[in-house]
Design an enzyme around this catalytic site. Structure first.
Site, short mmCIF file in Angstrom:
data_model
loop_
_atom_site.label_atom_id
_atom_site.label_comp_id
_atom_site.label_asym_id
_atom_site.label_seq_id
_atom_site.Cartn_x
_atom_site.Cartn_y
_atom_site.Cartn_z
N ARG A 91 -29.21 -58.47 3.83
CA ARG A 91 -30.41 -57.65 4.12
C ARG A 91 -30.08 -56.17 4.20
O ARG A 91 -30.64 -55.44 5.03
CB ARG A 91 -31.08 -58.10 5.44
CG ARG A 91 -31.60 -59.50 5.46
CD ARG A 91 -32.76 -59.72 4.47
NE ARG A 91 -33.13 -61.11 4.50
CZ ARG A 91 -32.52 -62.04 3.75
NH1 ARG A 91 -31.59 -61.72 2.88
NH2 ARG A 91 -32.90 -63.28 3.84
N SER A 134 -40.14 -62.52 8.71
CA SER A 134 -39.12 -62.49 9.77
C SER A 134 -39.09 -61.10 10.39
O SER A 134 -38.90 -60.11 9.68
CB SER A 134 -37.74 -62.78 9.19
OG SER A 134 -37.75 -64.04 8.58
N GLU A 166 -35.61 -56.58 11.44
CA GLU A 166 -35.54 -56.53 9.98
C GLU A 166 -36.68 -55.63 9.47
O GLU A 166 -36.54 -54.90 8.51
CB GLU A 166 -35.68 -57.95 9.41
CG GLU A 166 -35.62 -57.99 7.89
CD GLU A 166 -35.79 -59.40 7.34
OE1 GLU A 166 -35.05 -60.30 7.75
OE2 GLU A 166 -36.67 -59.57 6.49
C1 LIG Z 1 -45.00 -63.72 4.93
C2 LIG Z 1 -43.77 -62.93 4.57
C3 LIG Z 1 -42.63 -63.60 4.15
C4 LIG Z 1 -41.47 -62.89 3.81
N1 LIG Z 1 -40.39 -63.58 3.39
C5 LIG Z 1 -39.24 -62.92 3.07
C6 LIG Z 1 -38.09 -63.64 2.62
O1 LIG Z 1 -38.11 -64.85 2.49
N2 LIG Z 1 -36.97 -62.93 2.34
C7 LIG Z 1 -36.92 -61.57 2.46
O2 LIG Z 1 -35.87 -60.99 2.18
N3 LIG Z 1 -38.01 -60.85 2.85
C8 LIG Z 1 -39.16 -61.50 3.17
N4 LIG Z 1 -40.25 -60.80 3.59
C9 LIG Z 1 -40.16 -59.34 3.72
C10 LIG Z 1 -40.71 -58.54 2.51
O3 LIG Z 1 -41.56 -59.34 1.75
C11 LIG Z 1 -39.59 -58.00 1.63
O4 LIG Z 1 -38.72 -57.19 2.37
C12 LIG Z 1 -40.14 -57.19 0.44
O5 LIG Z 1 -39.11 -56.87 -0.44
C13 LIG Z 1 -40.83 -55.89 0.88
O6 LIG Z 1 -41.45 -55.36 -0.24
P1 LIG Z 1 -42.61 -54.29 -0.14
O7 LIG Z 1 -42.91 -53.81 -1.51
O8 LIG Z 1 -43.75 -54.85 0.62
O9 LIG Z 1 -41.89 -53.12 0.68
P2 LIG Z 1 -42.49 -52.19 1.81
O10 LIG Z 1 -42.75 -53.01 3.03
O11 LIG Z 1 -43.60 -51.38 1.29
O12 LIG Z 1 -41.24 -51.24 2.08
C14 LIG Z 1 -40.07 -51.77 2.66
C15 LIG Z 1 -38.95 -50.70 2.58
O13 LIG Z 1 -38.59 -50.50 1.22
C16 LIG Z 1 -38.78 -49.12 0.87
N5 LIG Z 1 -39.24 -49.07 -0.51
C17 LIG Z 1 -40.30 -49.71 -1.05
N6 LIG Z 1 -40.37 -49.45 -2.36
C18 LIG Z 1 -39.35 -48.62 -2.65
C19 LIG Z 1 -38.90 -47.97 -3.83
N7 LIG Z 1 -39.51 -48.12 -5.00
N8 LIG Z 1 -37.80 -47.16 -3.74
C20 LIG Z 1 -37.15 -46.99 -2.56
N9 LIG Z 1 -37.54 -47.56 -1.42
C21 LIG Z 1 -38.63 -48.37 -1.47
C22 LIG Z 1 -39.81 -48.60 1.85
O14 LIG Z 1 -39.71 -47.19 1.97
C23 LIG Z 1 -39.37 -49.34 3.09
O15 LIG Z 1 -38.25 -48.70 3.63
C24 LIG Z 1 -41.44 -61.48 3.92
C25 LIG Z 1 -42.61 -60.80 4.33
C26 LIG Z 1 -43.75 -61.51 4.65
C27 LIG Z 1 -45.00 -60.78 5.06
#
Ligand SMILES: Cc1cc2nc3c(=O)[nH]c(=O)nc-3n(C[C@H](O)[C@H](O)[C@H](O)COP(=O)(O)OP(=O)(O)OC[C@H]3O[C@@H](n4cnc5c(N)ncnc54)[C@H](O)[C@@H]3O)c2cc1C
Length: 387
Positions: free
Chosen positions: A204, A284, A381
């Site tokens: 992570r 999580s 996380e």
């Molecule tokens: C129901 C649920 C289940 C989940 N299950 C998992 C799982 O099984 N495994 C897991 O690892 N995660 C899980 N997650 C967490 C999440 O889905 C992941 O971390 C996902 O990759 C976040 O993507 P996002 O586009 O929504 O990022 P955001 O929440 O919008 O951003 C997260 C971080 O990434 C940065 N970021 C976003 N895009 C960029 C970019 N283009 N360049 C640089 N930085 C950037 C943001 O600034 C921030 O720091 C889960 C979340 C939910 C709600």
């Protein structure tokens, strides 16, 4: 590029909590991204890159800076190379120097928009824009018979955020498939192409997380396999296929096919994780702690069933959901409009009307209970945005 003011951020996140962004824009290409960063710099404002908002908790006061919503996307297969003598990534302009010098002459395919795919023998290199929806991208790769991402099905969010926390699930981590990440280095204002090694992936974690704000990802290149092997070693997945065999719906000897594994992952996740239409959540909330072997063995003496997985450095990753459930007894524990999810204590869920302050109060209480019971300091996380 249209920069707007005072945009509510709650609807752009899966927690659906938090105040507005003082400035907000959507970038659809690299030139707009540069423009957005310059806008923030000229006003001495912080900026925050927003993907699908599924791993963040926006504070109740919102974010006093520029929110840059990543919108570089598209799907377009346009480059195929058949059966070259060897896998020479340099010939594709991927993965090797000149990137080590810090900068690449290669242009982003998303100037044209889209996903670029190159076939090299058994390997397929497929590049996706940072704004692509992760789940749609995984679906595309599985539909094309490409192995590597199937266990990461149904994770919310965007392609660009996947390397940031090195998303992982059901025995897979995205870092195992990433060959190169294209990003704007906001220190030099140049685009870089970082190799897998330069991304410094760990559990992570990555360079994008530990040098927060420095890199803005615009494209990710994956190396997937045309004829791979599915990974069904993870307990839940093994049990899922075991049940199918018992019901006579699967063979004991034949390995499940790619699409069957994706279906299994989707069914397992749907049965375990909260319905996002009903609850606010970011999945999580805490990381699984990684603790020294001596600490793990001490806890194991007290709680013989405590699950732990030895890491490369000899430390143990312990299952925090188990600790919260079996030791701290907080599965389904509620405080006002915020609770740990009844089927998975590591997940925090909220009802409409909950505030970021409510979530932090519950998180603080859980942190304290785990510390008292196990002497482990747990870490979030989910990322805090604003105040
Ligand atoms: C129901 C649920 C289940 C989940 N299950 C998992 C799982 O099984 N495994 C897991 O690892 N995660 C899980 N997650 C967490 C999440 O889905 C992941 O971390 C996902 O990759 C976040 O993507 P996002 O586009 O929504 O990022 P955001 O929440 O919008 O951003 C997260 C971080 O990434 C940065 N970021 C976003 N895009 C960029 C970019 N283009 N360049 C640089 N930085 C950037 C943001 O600034 C921030 O720091 C889960 C979340 C939910 C709600």
């Amino acid at each position: 590029m249209n920069i707007r003011e005072n945009i509510p951020l709650a609807p752009l996140t899966t927690f659906r909590i938090g105040g507005p962004g003082r400035f907000f824009c959507v970038v659809t290409n690299e030139a707009e991204l540069v423009e957005a960063v310059i806008f923030a710099r000229e006003r001495e404002l912080p900026f925050f890159v927003l993907g699908g908002g599924s791993n963040i908790l926006v504070g109740d006061e919102g974010f006093d800076g520029l929110v840059i919503k990543m919108g570089i996307m598209g799907v377009n297969i346009h480059k195929k190379i058949k059966n070259p003598p060897s896998l020479n990534l340099a010939s594709l302009g991927l993965g090797t120097p000149p990137f080590s010098k810090g900068e690449s002459a290669a242009k982003s395919p998303f100037e044209k928009g889209g996903v670029e795919q190159s076939e090299v023998g058994d390997f397929t290199i497929i590049a996706a824009g940072a704004g692509e929806i992760w789940e749609d991208f995984v679906s595309t790769t599985v539909n094309q018979g490409l192995y590597g991402l199937e266990n990461l099905s149904l994770i919310p969010g965007t392609v660009g955020a996947a390397p940031v926390q090195n998303i992982g699930a059901y025995g897979a981590e995205v870092s195992k498939t990433i060959i190169l990440v294209r990003a704007l280095d906001t220190e030099t204002m140049k685009f870089m192409e970082l190799t897998n090694e330069q991304c410094q992936f760990s559990y992570r974690d990555s360079v994008f997380k530990n040098q927060k704000g420095r890199y803005i990802i615009t494209r990710v290149d994956f190396n997937l396999l045309k004829s791979g092997e599915v990974n069904i070693d993870y307990k839940d997945v093994r049990e899922y296929f075991g049940r199918l065999v018992l019901r006579g719906e699967a063979s004991l000897v034949a390995r499940p096919r790619l699409a069957e594994v994706r279906k299994a992952i989707i069914e397992i996740r749907t049965s375990k994780l909260p319905d996002m239409k009903k609850w606010g959540t970011a999945g999580s909330f805490f990381k699984n702690p990684v603790i020294p072997a001596t600490h793990f063995l001490r806890l194991k003496g007290k709680y013989p069933d405590l699950p732990g997985f030895v890491q490369k450095d000899g430390k143990y990753k312990v299952t925090l959901a188990w600790i919260l459930d079996k030791i701290c007894n907080v599965k389904g524990f509620a405080k006002g409009k915020v609770a740990t999810y009844g089927r998975q204590a590591l997940v925090i869920v909220t009802e409409p009307g909950a505030t970021a302050k409510d979530v932090y109060e519950l998180a603080r209480e859980l942190t304290e209970r785990v510390r008292i019971a196990t002497d482990i300091e747990i870490q979030m996380e989910v990322e805090k945005v604003g105040v």
